[in-house]
Scaffold this active site. Structure first.
Site, PDB file in Angstrom:
ATOM      1  CB  CYS A   2     125.054 -35.120 135.691  1.00 44.75           C
ATOM      2  SG  CYS A   2     126.770 -34.291 135.706  1.00 44.75           S
ATOM      3  CG  HIS A   3     125.044 -29.942 134.389  1.00 48.01           C
ATOM      4  ND1 HIS A   3     126.496 -31.014 134.212  1.00 48.01           N
ATOM      5  CD2 HIS A   3     125.622 -28.725 134.374  1.00 48.01           C
ATOM      6  CE1 HIS A   3     127.019 -29.962 134.398  1.00 48.01           C
ATOM      7  NE2 HIS A   3     126.970 -28.877 134.552  1.00 48.01           N
TER       8      HIS A   3
END
Length: 184
Positions: A112-113
């Protein structure tokens, strides 16, 4: 499923902003496979997980990243959440640990991030990876190639886009740890 008895997997997170399922799902996968998961963070105490923007459970920190050694772990998992990697990339010890881990050749899995921390550690140049779509410009600016795929393996880096990719992410992580390197 791989049998990972005797393996130790580091999970590096900031004090808050961790996307809960991106920590707990891979944690359960490595634990169920026989490995020992260890929670690292810049500060002692507890970390606050989130379900998107809502607070979820707290988890106890096992060790501070400043006192951790790459030599003690077989792999590193970097869970996402927007605030989590953003805080980690401001911590010199966390960034150095991630850089050293990637340079060691051991498996590093980021979802994800979390690739923001890889960008800050300057380890994406010449690599293909994926992430939450908003990171693609940062990855490209750091010399990486961003692709929109469920899971991407490039050398010892494993990356995925979001919680929907967790089954593929976990499977690739377990396979890579079982063989000591990410499968091509």
């Amino acid at each position: 499923m791989s049998h990972l008895s005797g393996k130790t997997i580091a999970f590096l997170v900031a004090s808050e902003g961790i996307e809960r399922v991106e920590l707990t799902d891979p944690w359960k996968a490595v634990s169920d496979a026989g490995a020992t998961p260890v929670l690292l963070s810049p500060k002692e105490g507890e970390v606050q997980t989130f379900n998107h923007l809502d607070k979820a459970e707290k988890r106890p920190v096992d060790k501070t990243v400043s006192s951790a050694s790459v030599d003690d772990y077989d792999a590193l998992v970097l869970p996402g959440g927007v605030a989590n990697p953003d805080a980690l990339r401001m911590d010199q010890d966390a960034v150095a640990f991630v850089r050293d881990f990637v340079q060691s050749g051991k498996v590093v899995a980021a979802i994800c991030h979390a690739p923001w921390t890889l960008v800050e550690a300057d380890v994406v140049r010449g690599k293909q990876l994926t992430s939450w779509p908003s990171l693609q410009t940062d990855i490209r600016n750091a010399g990486g190639e961003w692709v929109d795929k469920e899971v991407v393996v490039d050398g010892n880096l494993i990356t995925s886009r979001n919680p929907d990719d967790l089954p593929a992410f976990n499977s690739q992580l377990l396979e890579a740890v079982a063989h000591g390197v990410a499968a091509q």
